[in-house]
Design an enzyme around this catalytic site. Structure first.
Site, PDB file in Angstrom:
ATOM      1  N   GLY A 100       0.765  -1.236   0.000  1.00 32.12           N
ATOM      2  CA  GLY A 100       0.000   0.000   0.000  1.00 32.12           C
ATOM      3  C   GLY A 100       0.796   1.286   0.000  1.00 32.12           C
ATOM      4  O   GLY A 100       0.216   2.366  -0.160  1.00 32.12           O
ATOM      5  N   CYS A 160     -13.937   2.696 -28.721  1.00 34.06           N
ATOM      6  CA  CYS A 160     -15.271   3.290 -28.748  1.00 34.06           C
ATOM      7  C   CYS A 160     -15.861   3.406 -27.347  1.00 34.06           C
ATOM      8  O   CYS A 160     -16.839   2.723 -27.015  1.00 34.06           O
ATOM      9  CB  CYS A 160     -16.168   2.466 -29.657  1.00 34.06           C
ATOM     10  SG  CYS A 160     -15.468   2.355 -31.310  1.00 34.06           S
ATOM     11  N   GLU A 179       4.106  -6.656   1.922  1.00 31.47           N
ATOM     12  CA  GLU A 179       3.573  -7.069   0.614  1.00 31.47           C
ATOM     13  C   GLU A 179       3.517  -5.897  -0.363  1.00 31.47           C
ATOM     14  O   GLU A 179       2.456  -5.580  -0.909  1.00 31.47           O
ATOM     15  CB  GLU A 179       2.154  -7.641   0.783  1.00 31.47           C
ATOM     16  CG  GLU A 179       2.042  -8.809   1.735  1.00 31.47           C
ATOM     17  CD  GLU A 179       0.584  -9.170   2.049  1.00 31.47           C
ATOM     18  OE1 GLU A 179      -0.325  -8.388   1.705  1.00 31.47           O
ATOM     19  OE2 GLU A 179       0.363 -10.228   2.646  1.00 31.47           O
ATOM     20  N   GLY A 229       3.670  -3.704  -3.675  1.00 36.98           N
ATOM     21  CA  GLY A 229       3.597  -3.897  -5.123  1.00 36.98           C
ATOM     22  C   GLY A 229       3.980  -2.616  -5.825  1.00 36.98           C
ATOM     23  O   GLY A 229       5.087  -2.442  -6.339  1.00 36.98           O
ATOM     24  N   ARG A 230       3.041  -1.670  -5.760  1.00 34.02           N
ATOM     25  CA  ARG A 230       3.192  -0.408  -6.477  1.00 34.02           C
ATOM     26  C   ARG A 230       4.517   0.299  -6.207  1.00 34.02           C
ATOM     27  O   ARG A 230       5.152   0.812  -7.133  1.00 34.02           O
ATOM     28  CB  ARG A 230       2.040   0.517  -6.056  1.00 34.02           C
ATOM     29  CG  ARG A 230       1.920   1.783  -6.860  1.00 34.02           C
ATOM     30  CD  ARG A 230       0.862   2.711  -6.236  1.00 34.02           C
ATOM     31  NE  ARG A 230      -0.395   2.042  -6.004  1.00 34.02           N
ATOM     32  CZ  ARG A 230      -1.398   2.000  -6.884  1.00 34.02           C
ATOM     33  NH1 ARG A 230      -1.277   2.603  -8.048  1.00 34.02           N
ATOM     34  NH2 ARG A 230      -2.520   1.361  -6.586  1.00 34.02           N
ATOM     35  N   ARG A 260      -5.805   2.481 -15.844  1.00 39.77           N
ATOM     36  CA  ARG A 260      -5.856   3.243 -14.589  1.00 39.77           C
ATOM     37  C   ARG A 260      -6.544   4.609 -14.730  1.00 39.77           C
ATOM     38  O   ARG A 260      -7.357   4.971 -13.882  1.00 39.77           O
ATOM     39  CB  ARG A 260      -4.457   3.424 -13.986  1.00 39.77           C
ATOM     40  CG  ARG A 260      -3.788   2.096 -13.576  1.00 39.77           C
ATOM     41  CD  ARG A 260      -2.480   2.316 -12.793  1.00 39.77           C
ATOM     42  NE  ARG A 260      -2.739   2.949 -11.529  1.00 39.77           N
ATOM     43  CZ  ARG A 260      -2.513   4.217 -11.264  1.00 39.77           C
ATOM     44  NH1 ARG A 260      -1.945   4.997 -12.161  1.00 39.77           N
ATOM     45  NH2 ARG A 260      -2.813   4.715 -10.102  1.00 39.77           N
ATOM     46  N   TYR A 291       0.192  -2.107 -12.225  1.00 37.77           N
ATOM     47  CA  TYR A 291      -1.219  -2.121 -12.629  1.00 37.77           C
ATOM     48  C   TYR A 291      -1.390  -1.546 -14.035  1.00 37.77           C
ATOM     49  O   TYR A 291      -2.359  -0.855 -14.324  1.00 37.77           O
ATOM     50  CB  TYR A 291      -2.084  -1.392 -11.578  1.00 37.77           C
ATOM     51  CG  TYR A 291      -1.849  -1.948 -10.187  1.00 37.77           C
ATOM     52  CD1 TYR A 291      -2.283  -3.233  -9.867  1.00 37.77           C
ATOM     53  CD2 TYR A 291      -1.132  -1.235  -9.219  1.00 37.77           C
ATOM     54  CE1 TYR A 291      -2.032  -3.779  -8.615  1.00 37.77           C
ATOM     55  CE2 TYR A 291      -0.876  -1.777  -7.963  1.00 37.77           C
ATOM     56  CZ  TYR A 291      -1.329  -3.051  -7.666  1.00 37.77           C
ATOM     57  OH  TYR A 291      -1.071  -3.596  -6.439  1.00 37.77           O
TER      58      TYR A 291
HETATM   59  C1  PLP Z   1      -2.841  -5.384  -3.924  1.00 36.88           C
HETATM   60  C2  PLP Z   1      -2.320  -5.953  -2.657  1.00 36.88           C
HETATM   61  C3  PLP Z   1      -1.021  -5.646  -2.232  1.00 36.88           C
HETATM   62  C4  PLP Z   1      -0.124  -4.662  -2.942  1.00 36.88           C
HETATM   63  O1  PLP Z   1      -0.617  -3.363  -2.852  1.00 36.88           O
HETATM   64  P1  PLP Z   1       0.275  -2.132  -3.379  1.00 36.88           P
HETATM   65  O2  PLP Z   1      -0.578  -0.954  -3.136  1.00 36.88           O
HETATM   66  O3  PLP Z   1       0.539  -2.369  -4.818  1.00 36.88           O
HETATM   67  O4  PLP Z   1       1.530  -2.105  -2.576  1.00 36.88           O
HETATM   68  C5  PLP Z   1      -0.565  -6.260  -1.084  1.00 36.88           C
HETATM   69  N1  PLP Z   1      -1.332  -7.135  -0.385  1.00 36.88           N
HETATM   70  C6  PLP Z   1      -2.586  -7.454  -0.773  1.00 36.88           C
HETATM   71  C7  PLP Z   1      -3.372  -8.412   0.020  1.00 36.88           C
HETATM   72  C8  PLP Z   1      -3.127  -6.866  -1.913  1.00 36.88           C
HETATM   73  O5  PLP Z   1      -4.369  -7.170  -2.277  1.00 36.88           O
END
Ligand code: PLP
Length: 415
Positions: free
Chosen positions: A238, A341, A272, A274-275, A311, A369
């Site tokens: 997050g 379209c 965890e 990602g972004r 996005r 994403y």
């Molecule tokens: C999507 C997600 C993440 C990653 O979130 P980011 O905002 O990309 O860091 C981590 N854990 C869970 C359970 C998620 O669904």
């Protein structure tokens, strides 16, 4: 930095993006290997004060080459499907560093995860506890589990990417966490190892993370009183990134805001992200196709569209768009749109740009994403993906051919 201008021309590391676009065609995702590595290592180093495992959220960018770069640095992986599990294994990821999130894991996926020996299942309901117990019992294995709790904190982010409020579908509501743990404790093929929360995505302040941690720690203490002790705490992902003028915490600021509490707690920490690892490790290159100035608005139709990058359409996300090379055209206000379209098909609105019919544009922050959410809407093949390392550019996913788009379709038998 990984995306810089050299004599005015945008480069990814040492690769001229005008040449990369010419060589591989557009629309094209271009990633920087060094950027992936830096973002991972920044976070890793920020949490050096404690035993931790970074589990990269595969869903943010799941290309095998990306996974392999991170696996080589020691990354674990946060997966949400059996498909992502298979990808991680195909990329050489270590199964013992995988956490399995998501609120509807299938029996087949649970079985596969148990067979390869993942670190933990992050469980979101009673029904899922029962399902994992059944599969583990059948295989005569013990499943390590944690409960994803919903701490009911407002992440102050877009409603579609906020997950930690009690009205969201995610996690175990805080008022039933204790009883759910007690129930899990009665199931013989489950081993409770941790607790988990993920409150949303693109958070630009540390306070919601700190609040969530405090609430989870209160739960850990109540569990201890019930005789349930844990080995790890998973703080989810997050952490936000800069798309426009956000000022998200750095990896260090994020870690430091949690440090005193985590040190006192003394549990192993899982993350965890990602972004914050993938978003600014990639750009989407697209070519100007047609200029369509009108008396009301100036539209530029580009060869990328919402099927390539959703996005802006889905979350009203603002992503920076720049020309790869400077040119002499007058600066005007443009809406950058695709040829699909749908009125919602745009990459950016009201951008001040100097454009010519030959311009190549770069959409920034497209490493997360981006490609993973792309589709074949309007029978458009998905874009190619390239990873650069220093002055080399490697094709890591081929552009989809049109014929391949109906490869799996069948006619009815002739009457
Ligand atoms: C999507 C997600 C993440 C990653 O979130 P980011 O905002 O990309 O860091 C981590 N854990 C869970 C359970 C998620 O669904």
């Amino acid at each position: 930095m990984s995306f810089t201008r050299i004599q005015g021309i945008l480069h990814a590391e040492q690769c001229n993006l005008e040449q990369v676009a010419k060589q591989f065609g557009t629309p094209l995702y271009v990633y920087s290997k060094a950027a992936f590595e830096k973002h991972y290592l920044d976070l890793h180093q920020a949490f050096e004060f404690i035993d931790h495992q970074i589990c990269y959220a595969v869903k943010s960018n799941s290309n095998l080459a990306v996974l392999k770069v991170l696996a080589k640095l020691g990354a674990g992986f946060d997966i949400v499907t059996g498909g992502e599990l298979a990808r991680v294994l195909a990329a050489g990821g270590d199964p013992s560093k995988i956490v399995f999130s998501g609120l509807g894991k299938s029996e087949a996926d649970i079985q596969k995860a148990l067979e390869v020996g993942i670190a933990c299942f992050n469980v979101e309901s009673y029904a899922e506890l029962d399902r994992i117990e059944q599969v583990a019992s059948r295989l005569n294995k013990i499943a390590p589990i944690s409960l994803r709790v919903n701490p009911d904190v407002d992440a102050n982010t877009h409603p579609y990417i906020s997950t930690g409020l009690k009205e969201n579908k995610f996690g175990i509501p805080s008022d039933t966490v204790l009883e759910t743990y007690q129930y899990a404790n009665t199931l013989p093929h489950l081993k409770i190892t941790g607790i988990d929360c993920h409150i949303g995505s693109q958070l630009t302040e540390t306070q919601p993370f700190v609040d969530a941690l405090d609430r989870v720690i209160a739960m850990i203490e109540q569990l201890k009183a019930l005789g349930i002790t844990l080995e790890h705490i998973d703080l989810g992902g997050g952490l936000g990134v800069v798309y426009q003028d956000e000022v998200p915490p750095t990896a260090k600021e994020y870690a430091d805001s949690l440090k005193p509490t985590l040190e006192k707690l003394g549990l192993k920490v899982y993350l965890e992200p990602g972004r914050c690892i993938s978003a600014n490790a990639g750009v989407l290159l697209t070519h100007v196709d047609l200029l369509k100035p009108t008396n009301h608005r100036n539209f530029v139709i580009v060869d990328a569209a919402m099927n390539d990058l959703i996005r802006p359409s889905l979350y009203q996300a603002w992503m920076d768009i720049q020309t790869v090379s400077p040119n002499d055209a007058d600066v005007k206000t443009w809406d950058i749109v695709g040829a699909i379209c749908e009125t919602g098909d745009f990459l950016g609105k009201e951008r001040e740009l100097a454009l010519t019919p030959n311009s190549t544009l770069a959409v920034f922050g497209a490493g997360a994403y981006g490609f993973v959410m792309s589709s074949n809407y309007n029978t458009r093949g998905r874009a190619a993906e390239v990873m650069v390392s220093d002055d080399q550019a490697y094709l890591i996913r081929e552009r989809e051919t049109i014929e391949s788009l109906w490869e799996k379709e069948h006619f009815l038998p002739e009457e």
